[in-house]
Write an enzyme that holds these catalytic residues in place. Structure first.
Site, PDB file in Angstrom:
ATOM      1  N   ASP A  91      15.902 -26.514  -3.942  1.00 46.53           N
ATOM      2  CA  ASP A  91      16.247 -25.460  -4.902  1.00 46.53           C
ATOM      3  C   ASP A  91      14.916 -24.921  -5.424  1.00 46.53           C
ATOM      4  OD1 ASP A  91      15.624 -27.848  -6.204  1.00 46.53           O
ATOM      5  OD2 ASP A  91      17.006 -27.497  -7.871  1.00 46.53           O
ATOM      6  N   HIS A 134       7.718 -34.966  -8.871  1.00 47.26           N
ATOM      7  CA  HIS A 134       9.053 -35.357  -8.411  1.00 47.26           C
ATOM      8  C   HIS A 134       9.235 -35.105  -6.908  1.00 47.26           C
ATOM      9  CE1 HIS A 134      10.482 -35.999 -12.486  1.00 47.26           C
ATOM     10  NE2 HIS A 134      10.267 -34.747 -12.833  1.00 47.26           N
TER      11      HIS A 134
END
Length: 327
Positions: A23, A260
């Site tokens: 995303d 992340h």
């Protein structure tokens, strides 16, 4: 329960065929740039999904990033899900990734177009065409792969490995006290993955919050990259500012932010840099407070859930060194 330090031959490695599902926000962008440039990875395709931003913006960001990385027209992009499998969610907050998902940084448009095939259909097709070959790394919601598994459950055994960025096992969540954003954003999709029998590794907040990028790192990258690397270094400076500010407010990090999504990609190709523990695990999907929570059975004789490998320890300095080795 199994505690393991997998190893890989880094002396003469063959590039790992990899697909990334993203995303495409700020940390996804860095993960994609790493994957394009790493000699350890053969990036086969990128699928896009809603999450940090809508799927159309994520797709556009991905195409622009490939142009920045010199891979325009080389890596196909497949647009995917624009919403969760079973529920509606409010849009992403722009204070995390900015209005355009990449911190307001401006990249030239790409002449490359997304493929006509939906990302979920592509995953089902390519897994059957190339069984045992492909590693799939999901850096956002797990919706595209869940849709593919619902379409063809048999593909679960046909991926070489599936690495998911998300979740929290022994640490708190970051959206609710119990849930991390990617799992909270489509808990039913996570539930499908956990029950499917995939060769699944979860790289979540237990390790990503220990693996930090600093403003000094980006300054160093801008100095060491030279004229050729300047466009990428300048882009990262432009897009990470809002991310540093967000983590300063929310986590009290000083001029730093978690890696992340890059950690998930690096863990897929350099698994020896994390320590994984296999636990029986389930996904909570009901209560708003716990939806997306990973429930692990850590009793002496565990019996509830499905076996999943969770990265619980990380060699953070080595990860940062690996990340910057490609730029």
């Amino acid at each position: 329960m199994n505690l393991s330090h997998p190893t890989t031959d880094t002396a003469n490695p063959r590039p790992l065929p990899m697909i990334i599902d993203a995303d495409t926000g700020i940390d996804d962008a860095l993960a994609i740039l790493y994957a394009v440039k790493s000699p350890l990875i053969q990036l086969e395709a990128i699928g896009t999904c809603f999450g940090n931003i809508g799927v159309e913006q994520a797709t556009d960001n991905t195409l622009r990033l490939l142009k920045l990385a010199g891979a325009e027209g080389v890596v196909p992009v497949y647009a995917g899900a624009d919403k969760a499998i079973a529920r509606e969610f409010p849009g992403a907050k722009s204070d995390v990734h900015g209005e355009n998902g990449i911190g307001g940084a401006v990249l030239p448009p790409s002449s490359q177009q997304a493929e006509a095939e939906h990302a979920a259909d592509y995953y089902a097709r390519v897994a059957n065409e190339r069984p045992g070959e492909l590693t799939l790394v999901l850096t956002g919601r797990m919706t595209n792969l869940a849709l593919a598994l619902q379409k063809d459950p048999g593909i679960a055994s046909k991926f070489k490995s599936v690495v998911v960025m998300g979740g929290a096992v022994l640490v708190p969540g970051n959206i609710t006290p119990a849930a991390e954003a990617n799992f909270w954003g489509d808990p039913e999709a996570a539930q499908v993955l956990f029950a499917a029998g995939l060769p699944l590794t979860v790289v979540g907040l237990d390790v990503t919050l220990q693996t930090l990028l600093t403003r000094a790192d980006l300054d160093r990258l801008e100095r060491q990259g030279g004229e050729e690397g300047f466009p990428v270094a300048r882009f990262l400076q432009d897009c990470f500012g809002i991310y540093f500010d967000f983590y300063g407010r929310v986590n009290d990090f000083q001029d730093s932010c978690p890696l992340h999504d890059p950690l998930a990609v690096i863990a897929a190709v350099r698994p020896e840099l994390v320590t994984s523990r296999t636990l029986l695990a389930s996904i909570a999907c009901g209560d708003p407070l716990t939806a997306g929570m990973i429930v692990t059975d850590r009793r002496v004789k565990p019996s509830v859930g499905h076996p999943v490998a969770f990265a619980l320890e990380v060699d953070a300095p080595a990860v940062v060194e690996e990340l910057f080795s490609v730029f």
